[in-house]
Design an enzyme around this catalytic site. Sequence first.
Site, short mmCIF file in Angstrom:
data_model
loop_
_atom_site.label_atom_id
_atom_site.label_comp_id
_atom_site.label_asym_id
_atom_site.label_seq_id
_atom_site.Cartn_x
_atom_site.Cartn_y
_atom_site.Cartn_z
N ASP A 490 0.87 -1.19 0.00
CA ASP A 490 0.00 0.00 0.00
C ASP A 490 0.91 1.24 0.00
O ASP A 490 2.13 1.11 0.15
CB ASP A 490 -0.85 -0.07 1.28
CG ASP A 490 -2.04 0.88 1.25
OD1 ASP A 490 -2.25 1.56 0.23
OD2 ASP A 490 -2.75 0.93 2.27
N GLU A 493 2.70 5.25 -3.80
CA GLU A 493 2.67 6.29 -4.85
C GLU A 493 3.99 7.06 -4.94
O GLU A 493 4.34 7.48 -6.05
CB GLU A 493 1.51 7.23 -4.60
CG GLU A 493 0.15 6.59 -4.74
CD GLU A 493 -0.20 5.62 -3.62
OE1 GLU A 493 0.30 5.82 -2.49
OE2 GLU A 493 -0.94 4.67 -3.88
N ASP A 571 -9.00 3.57 -1.98
CA ASP A 571 -9.94 3.83 -0.90
C ASP A 571 -11.26 4.42 -1.39
O ASP A 571 -11.49 5.62 -1.33
CB ASP A 571 -9.29 4.75 0.13
CG ASP A 571 -8.04 4.11 0.72
OD1 ASP A 571 -7.92 2.87 0.60
OD2 ASP A 571 -7.21 4.83 1.27
#
Length: 908
Positions: A490, A493, A571
């Site tokens: 996760d 980015e 999300d």
Amino acid sequence: MAAPGAKTRVQAILLLALSLVLSSHVVSAFKDNEFKKCAQTSFCSRNRGVQQGQNFEIVPASLVLNTATLTATLSNKPASKTLQLTLTSHADGFVRFMVDELPGVGRYQVPGDVLVSGWETKKAAFKEESRSANQIVLSSGDARVELNFQPFTLAISVKGQPALQINSRNLFNFEHRRTKQDSDPAGYWEETWMSHTDSKPKGPEAMSLDLVFPGFQNVYGIPERATSLSLRPTNGAAPYGEPYRLYNLDVFEYLDDHPFGLYGSIPVMMAHKKGLTVGVFWNNAAEMFVDVVKPGRDTAVQWITESGIVDLFVFVGGSAPAVLASYAKVAGTTALPQLFSLGYHQCRWNYKDEADVKAVDGGFDEHAIPYDVLWLDIEHTNGKRYLTWDSSVFPNPIPMQEDVASRGREMVTIVDPHVKRDHAYYVFSEAEKAGHFVKNKYNNDFDGWCWPGQSSYLDVTSPAVRSWWAEQFTLDKYQGSTKHLYIWNDMNEPSVFNGPEITMQKDNIHFGGVEHRDNHNLYGIYYHMATAEGLKLRGSIVNPESGDRPFVLSRAFFSGTQRVGPIWTGDNAAQWSHLKVSVPMLLTLGLTGLPYSGADVGGFFGNPDAELMTRWYQVGIFYPFFRGHAHLETQRREPWLFGPETTARIRTAIRGRYAMLPYIYTLFRAANTSGLPILRPLWYEFPEAEELFAVDEEFMLGSAMLVKPVSAAGASSVDVTLPQGARWYDALTGAMVPPRTKSHRVQVTLDGIPVYYRGGNIVPRRERPRRSTAAQANDPYTLVVALDDKGEAAGSLYADDGRTFAFTRGDYLHRDFTFKGMKLTSTAHQEPGLPAGTLTLPLTVERVVFLGLPPARRGYKAVIGGKHTVPLEAGPLSMLAAQAENALVLRKPDLPVSHDWTVEIVAA
Ligand SMILES: *[C@@H]1O[C@H](CO)[C@@H](O)[C@H](O)[C@H]1NC(C)=O
């Protein structure tokens, strides 16, 4: 999960407390002003719609054509920028258009390891069609390339039809590297955003590409964003007055129906019209903005990038499958996943402790709901130190995993790229000592804020860091792990809570002195790649003979992520609109080469009610990656917590997923070998039907099934569009939809959503309810034979050990089934360039279900292998949901799945 949008832990806790107070309704908290718009971004605002034009020209005398490569000098007066244009023709169905400064300037290029190796050398000579003082015309396969010199334009046609124009609007621009001058406008050498200053040491270096798709009304692609499949114009009303953005960001509480760019970027666009599909890929990893406008009957695109070079691939195969196959030659195909990972995944932030894990795992068995994987989010660690366990709640992680594995299931833990700055934490101290972290502009280890507090970030753009990281996943290194533990990446980015736009400063420095500005969109894929390499390494140790395949889920992605593992759409929220937008989001990923993807079932933020939960599972079973997940602050929502009726509906849905797995796994094999999508827009299967080009409320699973989600509360009916020219059968009842039904209103109950088989297909299934994929391994198959108007059908079945790389050596079974002239035959599937399948499974086809056989007065019988005879009986389409008896069923033919056979259907 997303950044809390807060700069300190204290703020995060305050926010949490506040949201608990407000938790009775979902607050839309997307903070528009935390993210930059084009007008607030120097390179975008100075290039967007440059009306005066840069007037680039080809210098005719500079042009050199050498078999598959054309080079020429591009320059513009009066600024006299000199650029090198290169055009190459490739054997795999594409033409590559590059523009760079002269060699030696050293602008950034995406490293070769992001894409597959070897494609560059497979060139095909250009054929010179004509040449004049102002033009050269070349051909390459079905493509014709017309290069005009003054002004510079390039026009490509495919099979005689115009496909793409470059610079026909004179918006092409290329900012040279320059030395700083006092007269330079603000924003060239420094740019400030909120409290952050970007030092921009290289100055302006942006590019603008001007693309026109002539006669195309629909363009698709450039994920990731929560918007329609057919990209809407960006000169519309807010929020569609902004260009689409490609910049991997952790967007907290993203909105549906919004052009804003999310966690991953694939700079691939596809345009489709009747008779022609064309695709483009700009291989560039910097921040991008893309304007889409639709003047007249064309679609015009201005594509602006902050740094790097112009490296545009134009895929000229002519159809969507051909475009995807060519793109796959460059970016790769989907790695064939382990079969368990196509089952249902149960996740939550967080399953609290070992007792919780045992209870949830047991809950599935108690309620007879199949599932394969139980996930642990960040709270399982010792203070967000990944690869460690919080021993107060997970004191015995190995027996815990072994217990779950004893019932044929697996577990996943989360591992993120930010590393807690704590010298007592081995990952930090080893990485720090070895110099494995991304540096800030002062060449010190970058220090940013994330879940553990102060963190440094592994510089996974370095091959050495990736190898070191991969080694962390062996069983002796990762304490408390077993071979049944897989990984979830996760926040890659990367998410930096106190950074500009919740990511890293663009003037941070990576391996080789590369600025973060240049490779921002690669951080996620490199981290994902390194982790997957780790599990591959572990898999080669625990299984030296064939190696176990890795499974690593990622949030961030780029072109090529398909070779690494699946992604999910981040999300989302427990809202009907988020359920609805999940479909175009996943369709877009399929059209850009990344089909192994899914959206969190139930929605991450907020609390779904029983109806939304039911509808979401009913669609989620078709997502290539199928996981339920929920935010820390939400109520528990395991499938049995919504009352017995809802539990029963969710059980039926998930069992339906497991029944489809033979078909889904076969689709994954096609994705693996040919780059084909798994979920497909209707137009992909019906490319001539203009009325379908923008449809994204329905989708196809492969070529055989059509699905209409129900994405509104309280719906008692939905309108279903059925493409013409095919026969459709209700996949629940087996009833044939009357011919020429275009759009029709279908009554729905909470028990299911409309799903259809398309006539002409044979679909393999496994219908015995089991607790997991492992428990299905010895089950016999059912074949659904759905006939078209000619009374024919075809399909295939792929199977292997579901776990190792043995299939790459030919250890697999692949059968083709055809029904023609009232004969059903099974033959070996052969694909050029692949080893023949040699696996024999001692399994049978236990049922063949025919849909659409014409009525026969005394019914039918089946003659098996020319010998024994079995009558066909009226029966339900599926054993799972015995409904009306609209099918003709051949029971217990006991056909060996690994062998050739024939079944002839004759009148009784
Ligand atoms: C299929 O996936 C495997 C990884 O699972 C990969 O090694 C292989 O290159 C892929 N492509 C083909 C054509 O097998």
